[in-house]
Design an enzyme around this catalytic site. Structure first.
Site, short mmCIF file in Angstrom:
data_model
loop_
_atom_site.label_atom_id
_atom_site.label_comp_id
_atom_site.label_asym_id
_atom_site.label_seq_id
_atom_site.Cartn_x
_atom_site.Cartn_y
_atom_site.Cartn_z
N ARG A 56 0.86 -1.18 0.00
CA ARG A 56 0.00 0.00 0.00
C ARG A 56 0.90 1.23 0.00
O ARG A 56 2.01 1.22 0.56
CB ARG A 56 -0.92 0.02 1.22
N HIS A 57 0.43 2.31 -0.59
CA HIS A 57 1.19 3.56 -0.65
C HIS A 57 1.38 4.17 0.74
O HIS A 57 0.70 3.81 1.71
CB HIS A 57 0.47 4.57 -1.54
N GLY A 58 2.29 5.13 0.83
CA GLY A 58 2.51 5.87 2.07
C GLY A 58 1.37 6.82 2.39
O GLY A 58 0.48 7.08 1.57
N ASN A 63 -5.35 10.67 4.27
CA ASN A 63 -5.32 9.52 5.15
C ASN A 63 -5.31 9.95 6.61
O ASN A 63 -6.05 9.43 7.44
CB ASN A 63 -4.08 8.66 4.89
N GLN A 69 -10.13 9.17 -0.55
CA GLN A 69 -9.52 9.62 -1.80
C GLN A 69 -10.06 8.85 -3.00
O GLN A 69 -10.38 9.42 -4.03
CB GLN A 69 -7.99 9.46 -1.72
N GLY A 70 -10.13 7.52 -2.86
CA GLY A 70 -10.61 6.71 -3.98
C GLY A 70 -9.74 6.90 -5.20
O GLY A 70 -8.53 7.10 -5.11
N ARG A 107 0.14 9.18 -5.17
CA ARG A 107 0.60 8.58 -3.92
C ARG A 107 1.20 7.20 -4.14
O ARG A 107 2.15 6.80 -3.46
CB ARG A 107 -0.55 8.51 -2.92
N GLU A 132 -7.09 2.84 -7.10
CA GLU A 132 -7.98 2.57 -5.97
C GLU A 132 -9.42 2.46 -6.44
O GLU A 132 -9.80 2.95 -7.52
CB GLU A 132 -7.84 3.69 -4.93
N GLY A 207 -5.38 0.76 -0.42
CA GLY A 207 -5.94 0.01 0.68
C GLY A 207 -7.12 -0.88 0.33
O GLY A 207 -7.08 -2.10 0.50
#
Length: 274
Positions: A56-58, A63, A69-70, A107, A132, A207
């Protein structure tokens, strides 16, 4: 086109943040990464295996604020997220990666670049199918502002209604898993005519995307996607038989889920949609 050739940063801000964080950490970098305790990847009956490091991205500011965000909100990494990306890059430094992939969202791209800079010989790709989940009208909103609706839809999924969409043009889990598996095919990870041997592939995604894909690959059923936790900059490690059919639910073996020891004090509790 779905697969895009490498590019550096979406914005100078992202580049400045990453360089600044790396400089600030200096010689501390080597102490940040807890090594992955991995069993050896062994080919199955087909003679081939892809060890997939699904990350998963940072962290982003959204977040940290609990905002959705989607696929429609494209925020860069926060300072914390840039530090986490450095950690994940160090954690995967010694892995013989053949491919470093990401979605096309900033991201994800920024986090993947932190891995790719340590693997100059790896093929760097972006794929729109790794984006996402589309959360429809809820994108940009704080989770607290629509908690009842959020839980109602997640409960519907858990009860088997995995064709249920987010309102306002959002996606369903069935739609996400279809494009996710198609992306794996495009990247030579599943449903392909494969060569014997072991390949190592890192993909930086999102996520909710990860929860849906992992629940499908591991044969849990995508109605179980809500039971899988995904923290910012976690690493999931699974072994996949690339020769298996694209819709296979038995081609994947779990090695690690939601591994975060490499983050040290940079762990955060956010496992909400990215």
């Amino acid at each position: 086109t779905h697969v895009k050739t490498p590019r550096m940063w979406r914005s100078w801000r992202g580049l400045i943040l990453l360089v600044g964080a790396a400089h600030a950490m200096g010689d501390k970098k080597r102490s940040l990464a807890a090594p992955l305790d991995l069993v050896e990847a062994k080919p199955g009956e087909s003679g081939a295996v892809v060890r997939l490091y699904l990350c998963r991205h940072g962290q982003t500011d959204y977040n940290a604020e609990g905002r959705i965000q989607g696929s429609g909100i494209d925020r860069p990494l926060s300072e914390t997220g840039v530090s986490q990306a450095e950690c994940i890059g160090e954690a995967l430094r010694e892995i013989p990666l053949d491919v470093v992939g990401s979605s096309t969202l900033t991201r994800s791209v920024q986090t993947a670049e932190s891995i790719a800079t340590r693997h100059q010989g790896a093929n760097r790709v972006e794929h729109s199918g790794l984006r996402e989940m589309n959360f429809g009208e809820y994108e940009g909103k704080a989770l607290d502002d629509f908690r009842d609706g959020y839980h109602e839809i997640n409960d519907a999924w858990a009860n088997g209604d995995v064709d249920r969409h987010w309102p306002g043009g959002g996606e369903s889990p069935l739609e996400v898993v279809a494009r996710a598996r198609a992306a794996l095919r495009d990247l030579g990870i599943l449903g392909v005519n494969c060569e014997r041997g072991v390949r190592h592939v890192a993909l930086v995604t999102h996520g909710r995307f990860n929860k849906i894909l992992l629940s499908s690959l591991l044969g849990l059923g995508i109605e179980k996607c809500g039971t899988i936790k995904q923290d910012n900059c976690c690493i999931n490690v699974v072994d996949i038989d690339p020769c298996a059919p694209l819709d296979s639910t038995t081609a994947c073996t779990q090695v690690h889920l939601n591994y975060v020891d490499h983050l040290g004090e940079r762990k955060n509790a956010n496992s909400a949609p990215s």
